[in-house]
Design a protein around this motif. Structure first.
Motif, mmCIF file in Angstrom:
data_model
loop_
_atom_site.group_PDB
_atom_site.id
_atom_site.type_symbol
_atom_site.label_atom_id
_atom_site.label_comp_id
_atom_site.label_asym_id
_atom_site.label_seq_id
_atom_site.Cartn_x
_atom_site.Cartn_y
_atom_site.Cartn_z
ATOM 1 N N THR A 65 -1.452 -25.082 17.367
ATOM 2 C CA THR A 65 -1.213 -26.231 18.252
ATOM 3 C C THR A 65 -0.666 -27.427 17.485
ATOM 4 O O THR A 65 0.142 -28.191 18.008
ATOM 5 C CB THR A 65 -2.541 -26.633 18.933
ATOM 6 O OG1 THR A 65 -3.095 -25.485 19.578
ATOM 7 C CG2 THR A 65 -2.314 -27.719 19.967
ATOM 8 N N PHE A 66 -1.105 -27.565 16.243
ATOM 9 C CA PHE A 66 -0.715 -28.742 15.458
ATOM 10 C C PHE A 66 0.234 -28.404 14.314
ATOM 11 O O PHE A 66 0.249 -29.053 13.279
ATOM 12 C CB PHE A 66 -1.973 -29.434 14.925
ATOM 13 C CG PHE A 66 -2.926 -29.842 16.016
ATOM 14 C CD1 PHE A 66 -2.611 -30.887 16.869
ATOM 15 C CD2 PHE A 66 -4.107 -29.161 16.218
ATOM 16 C CE1 PHE A 66 -3.473 -31.255 17.883
ATOM 17 C CE2 PHE A 66 -4.979 -29.520 17.227
ATOM 18 C CZ PHE A 66 -4.656 -30.579 18.069
ATOM 19 N N GLY A 67 1.031 -27.349 14.490
ATOM 20 C CA GLY A 67 2.031 -26.998 13.492
ATOM 21 C C GLY A 67 1.575 -25.863 12.589
ATOM 22 O O GLY A 67 0.487 -25.318 12.734
ATOM 23 N N LEU A 111 -8.870 -27.348 13.130
ATOM 24 C CA LEU A 111 -9.454 -26.013 13.282
ATOM 25 C C LEU A 111 -10.924 -26.052 13.700
ATOM 26 O O LEU A 111 -11.613 -25.030 13.641
ATOM 27 C CB LEU A 111 -9.329 -25.224 11.972
ATOM 28 C CG LEU A 111 -7.930 -24.768 11.561
ATOM 29 C CD1 LEU A 111 -7.991 -23.968 10.269
ATOM 30 C CD2 LEU A 111 -7.265 -23.932 12.657
ATOM 31 N N GLN A 112 -11.417 -27.215 14.125
ATOM 32 C CA GLN A 112 -12.834 -27.327 14.491
ATOM 33 C C GLN A 112 -13.247 -26.326 15.562
ATOM 34 O O GLN A 112 -14.314 -25.746 15.514
ATOM 35 C CB GLN A 112 -13.148 -28.750 14.967
ATOM 36 C CG GLN A 112 -13.374 -29.745 13.868
ATOM 37 C CD GLN A 112 -14.588 -29.399 12.986
ATOM 38 O OE1 GLN A 112 -15.724 -29.485 13.405
ATOM 39 N NE2 GLN A 112 -14.321 -28.989 11.756
ATOM 40 N N GLU A 113 -12.394 -26.105 16.549
ATOM 41 C CA GLU A 113 -12.757 -25.208 17.641
ATOM 42 C C GLU A 113 -12.702 -23.738 17.243
ATOM 43 O O GLU A 113 -13.269 -22.888 17.917
ATOM 44 C CB GLU A 113 -11.836 -25.448 18.846
ATOM 45 C CG GLU A 113 -12.035 -26.812 19.496
ATOM 46 C CD GLU A 113 -11.173 -26.985 20.724
ATOM 47 O OE1 GLU A 113 -10.434 -26.042 21.056
ATOM 48 O OE2 GLU A 113 -11.233 -28.059 21.334
ATOM 49 N N ARG A 114 -12.031 -23.422 16.150
ATOM 50 C CA ARG A 114 -11.877 -22.023 15.733
ATOM 51 C C ARG A 114 -12.977 -21.568 14.788
ATOM 52 O O ARG A 114 -13.096 -20.400 14.475
ATOM 53 C CB ARG A 114 -10.504 -21.823 15.075
ATOM 54 C CG ARG A 114 -9.335 -22.062 16.008
ATOM 55 C CD ARG A 114 -9.291 -21.031 17.107
ATOM 56 N NE ARG A 114 -8.997 -19.701 16.567
ATOM 57 C CZ ARG A 114 -9.447 -18.577 17.058
ATOM 58 N NH1 ARG A 114 -10.276 -18.583 18.084
ATOM 59 N NH2 ARG A 114 -9.111 -17.415 16.526
ATOM 60 N N GLU A 115 -13.767 -22.494 14.268
ATOM 61 C CA GLU A 115 -14.958 -22.195 13.466
ATOM 62 C C GLU A 115 -14.671 -21.549 12.113
ATOM 63 O O GLU A 115 -15.562 -20.955 11.514
ATOM 64 C CB GLU A 115 -15.932 -21.317 14.261
ATOM 65 C CG GLU A 115 -16.457 -21.989 15.524
ATOM 66 C CD GLU A 115 -17.514 -21.156 16.241
ATOM 67 O OE1 GLU A 115 -17.693 -19.982 15.871
ATOM 68 O OE2 GLU A 115 -18.144 -21.691 17.157
#
Length: 344
Positions: free
Chosen positions: A202-204, A125-129
């Motif tokens: 994206t990752f489940g 979730l790094q890109e979702r902040e």
């Protein structure tokens, strides 16, 4: 009566001082033990990572808290996860010195971290902040940015004081220390967006098994941040664990704080499907928070939508259309009310 009040006040203040002093002392001791254990492995060449030098050589990284994590099983992602992208992401983080190669100590550190649900979630979730920014790691310790407000709402009190406070008063006290309503609305939207992100991402898919005020915080821009992700778990792992759990009643089928399934009495095993989706639990956590101080022109509709949300049953996968409709309606209602303010 006056004597009784001052006696209670003295007990309150005294207990608070003892609690703060003891908490600070024990956290310092645990942090010291954590650092010694990790740095010993680093100096022996067993582990390596981007935060090891700062922690063990430069002493520029200070541990205020050290959480003990002893996972029972390896963290897993769902069948629908994009494993190729996940592998690329993991390898890019594991290469701490950015030399294009993964050393054995770096691999040891990353393997230890991948056993932790909370690290896996922070990674994907790094890109979702919605999770604090990942700054570095060393062994199974990872460092994230400081979040100024570590509780969604409420205050932390020592247990000796908690037992004397009636439940109704305690719920009211939790709402005394909160931002203005438009800022609460922005924070609430962040929690609703997190629910979206962990469902068929994206990752489940992930399940949120402790949706309480202590699990979330926010920064100075009033963006929601996950503070404790230990009970946000991959759905595939959850289902596998529940299938193996022996039960005699539905009450036995509990994971974390609030992920319930039912008991199949013919097999005395728990069923794998949760009885309440993430969204229903998120709305339950937000109800008192967002309704308190809500503008009069939105309060009635907001309350109606929140109760419809809380009433959701079964897994989100089996009621995806209704789930999406309620979530989008709530977000739209809140955004419309604050879109013209600086808090948006």
């Amino acid at each position: 009566m006056k004597y009784l009040f001052f006696s209670w006040l003295a007990v309150f203040v005294g207990s608070w001082i003892v609690y703060v002093e003891y908490s600070s002392y024990t956290e310092l001791c645990r942090g010291h033990d954590c650092k010694n254990s990790i740095c010993d492995k680093y100096r022996k060449g067993v582990i390596d990572g981007s935060a090891c030098s700062s922690l063990c050589e430069k002493d520029s990284l200070y541990l205020g808290k050290c959480f003990s994590a002893k996972p029972n099983s390896q963290a897993k992602v769902g069948d629908q996860a994009n494993l190729s992208d996940l592998a690329t992401l993991v390898l890019s983080i594991a290469d701490a010195n950015k030399d294009g190669h993964i050393s054995l100590p770096e691999a040891h550190s990353m393997w230890a971290l991948l056993q932790l649900n909370e690290f896996l979630l922070a990674l994907v979730l790094q890109e979702r902040e919605h999770t604090p920014r990942l700054l570095g790691f060393c062994g199974d310790l990872y460092v994230v940015e400081k979040v100024p407000y570590s509780l969604l709402y409420g205050i932390s009190l020592p247990w000796v004081i908690e037992v004397w406070i009636p439940a109704g008063l305690r719920r009211s006290m939790d709402q005394w220390f909160t931002p203005s309503w438009p800022r609460k609305a922005k924070i609430s939207i962040g929690l609703l967006e997190l629910v979206e992100d962990v469902f068929h991402g994206t990752f489940g898919s992930f399940l949120m098994c402790d949706v309480s005020a202590t699990s979330f915080g926010y920064n100075n821009r009033h963006d929601l941040k996950v503070m404790d992700a230990r009970y946000i778990v991959p759905e595939a792992m959850f289902q596998e664990d529940m299938r193996e759990l022996h039960c005699d009643a539905d009450e036995d089928c509990l994971y974390g704080v609030d992920c319930h399934t039912s008991c199949d009495l013919t097999k005395h095993r728990c069923t794998p499907e949760v009885t309440r989706p993430n969204l229903a639990k998120a709305c339950g956590a937000l109800k008192d928070y967002i309704l308190r101080g809500a503008p009069s022109d939105v309060c009635e509709e907001l309350e109606k939508q929140l109760y419809a949300c809380i009433a959701l049953k079964g897994s989100a996968e089996h009621m995806e259309i209704e789930h999406s409709l309620i979530l989008n309606n709530l977000k739209t209602l809140l955004w419309k009310k604050i879109s013209h303010t600086k808090d948006s």
